[in-house]
Design a protein around this motif. Structure first.
Motif, short mmCIF file in Angstrom:
data_model
loop_
_atom_site.label_atom_id
_atom_site.label_comp_id
_atom_site.label_asym_id
_atom_site.label_seq_id
_atom_site.Cartn_x
_atom_site.Cartn_y
_atom_site.Cartn_z
N TRP A 42 41.98 34.81 42.39
CA TRP A 42 42.59 36.36 41.95
C TRP A 42 42.99 37.06 40.78
O TRP A 42 42.12 37.84 39.66
CB TRP A 42 43.33 37.26 43.02
N ARG A 48 38.41 41.63 39.44
CA ARG A 48 39.20 42.10 40.30
C ARG A 48 40.47 42.16 38.85
O ARG A 48 40.95 41.77 38.47
CB ARG A 48 39.91 40.98 41.04
N VAL A 50 44.38 42.91 39.34
CA VAL A 50 45.78 42.84 40.47
C VAL A 50 47.34 43.69 40.23
O VAL A 50 47.47 43.08 38.65
CB VAL A 50 46.15 41.30 40.44
N LEU A 62 52.42 45.51 45.23
CA LEU A 62 51.43 44.36 44.90
C LEU A 62 50.22 45.21 45.53
O LEU A 62 50.15 45.33 46.83
CB LEU A 62 51.23 43.06 44.98
N GLU A 63 48.93 45.18 44.86
CA GLU A 63 47.95 46.42 45.20
C GLU A 63 46.83 45.42 44.33
O GLU A 63 46.65 44.85 43.05
CB GLU A 63 48.19 47.60 44.92
N SER A 64 45.85 45.14 44.91
CA SER A 64 44.63 44.30 44.39
C SER A 64 43.12 44.92 44.13
O SER A 64 43.48 45.85 46.22
CB SER A 64 44.32 43.07 44.79
N THR A 65 42.26 45.63 43.46
CA THR A 65 41.37 45.85 43.96
C THR A 65 40.21 45.09 43.14
O THR A 65 40.18 43.96 42.75
CB THR A 65 40.94 46.95 43.15
#
Length: 318
Positions: A42, A48, A50, A62-65
């Motif tokens: 990631w 992306r 993070v 944590l959050e990912s896009t």
């Protein structure tokens, strides 16, 4: 870096890996959490971001896009909150921070999309449009027992259906052409959405690069006008057992015989490389699930890991 109250937000870096693992409980996702396998990939993935939330220098969320659909949509993935702070509002806080960041820095993004494997509350569903739904059949076994399962299922399939047309493994170009074809988009894809390992993408040229990065094995029951088309992820390790591997097989189509044939072809393609303990999640049309489950009853040592559950693809305007 910015702060909201005592919570400080930043982008994740390689050296945060152990603290990120500390967010995840071994029991999360029934022991099948992918975070350890996905984190480093990631950080390097184009499009992306993070995000981490810290409290007193401790990583607590944590959050990912991932930007998809040519930059029009952001997919939220991987939200995690440390066990002792779940229910404290941290999840909502990091989601708000990430959403605000996307709005400020990517004004061309008009929608956000996410996948849910639990049953969302009516309040949550009211905030989103339901784009697609898949039913999940989960199986588990030792790798040494998979071959006998495949043989048993092939005998069952040949007695139930015309097996003159063998499934076909597609090369990358064939897969990309087919998955964008009108036939597949209109008749096979759930909600006209390509879903792979909980990642929902519109069937458009701009998303093909994302699919290429995933190292998928694509199999169809017929390479010209398929009744079922299936991407399968490479196996990846999960915490369930020291040698456990998780495999995700999406199968798009409503013909039970075609779904079963493509499923077995995916298992056969995987078989030579597998060892250890295997957990297969197979995602199918909900109307196919009961017959598919019945088909998978076996005398080999392959068990049902979990009963009926669903993956929901939700979308809202940003």
């Amino acid at each position: 870096m910015s702060a909201a109250g005592d919570v400080v937000y930043s982008f994740a870096e390689e050296q945060d890996f152990q603290q990120v693992l500390n967010i995840c409980s071994k029991d999360d996702y029934n022991g099948l959490d992918y975070m350890a396998a996905a984190f480093h990939r990631w950080l390097k993935e184009p499009g992306r971001l993070v995000f981490l939330a810290r409290l007193n220098n401790r990583v607590v969320a944590l959050e990912s896009t991932l930007l998809v659909d040519g930059g029009q949509t952001v997919v939220f993935q991987g939200r995690r909150v440390v066990p002792d702070l779940r229910g404290s509002g941290i999840a909502g806080a990091i989601q708000k921070h990430v959403t605000d960041y996307i709005r400020r820095h990517y004004p061309e993004v008009s929608a956000s999309r996410l996948s849910r494997g639990d049953q969302p509350s009516p309040q949550t569903l009211a905030k989103y449009r339901l784009i697609a739904k898949e039913a999940i059949l989960s199986l588990c076994c030792e790798a040494t027992d998979l071959g006998s399962f495949i043989n048993e299922m092939k005998s069952k399939l040949s007695s139930q259906a015309d097996s003159s047309q063998a499934p076909v493994i597609l090369n990358q170009q064939q897969a990309e052409t087919l998955v964008l074809s009108n036939h597949v988009v209109s008749n096979l894809l759930p909600g006209k959405t390509i879903i792979n390992d909980w990642e929902p993408l519109k069937p458009m040229e701009a998303n093909l690069e994302v699919l290429r990065r995933r190292g998928l094995t694509w199999i169809v029951d017929n390479e010209f006008e398929p009744s079922a088309i299936s991407p399968c992820t490479p196996p990846y390790p999960v915490p369930y057992r020291h040698d456990a591997l998780r495999i995700n097989i999406n199968i798009f189509g409503r013909s039970l015989a075609s779904v079963c044939a493509v499923f077995l072809a995916q298992l056969e393609a995987l078989l030579p490389s597998l060892q250890g303990y295997l957990i297969f999640h197979t995602y199918v049309d909900p109307g196919v699930w009961p017959g598919f489950r019945q088909f998978c009853h076996n005398n080999a040592k392959v068990s049902f890991f979990k009963d009926y559950w669903e993956e929901l693809i939700l979308e809202t305007d940003l």
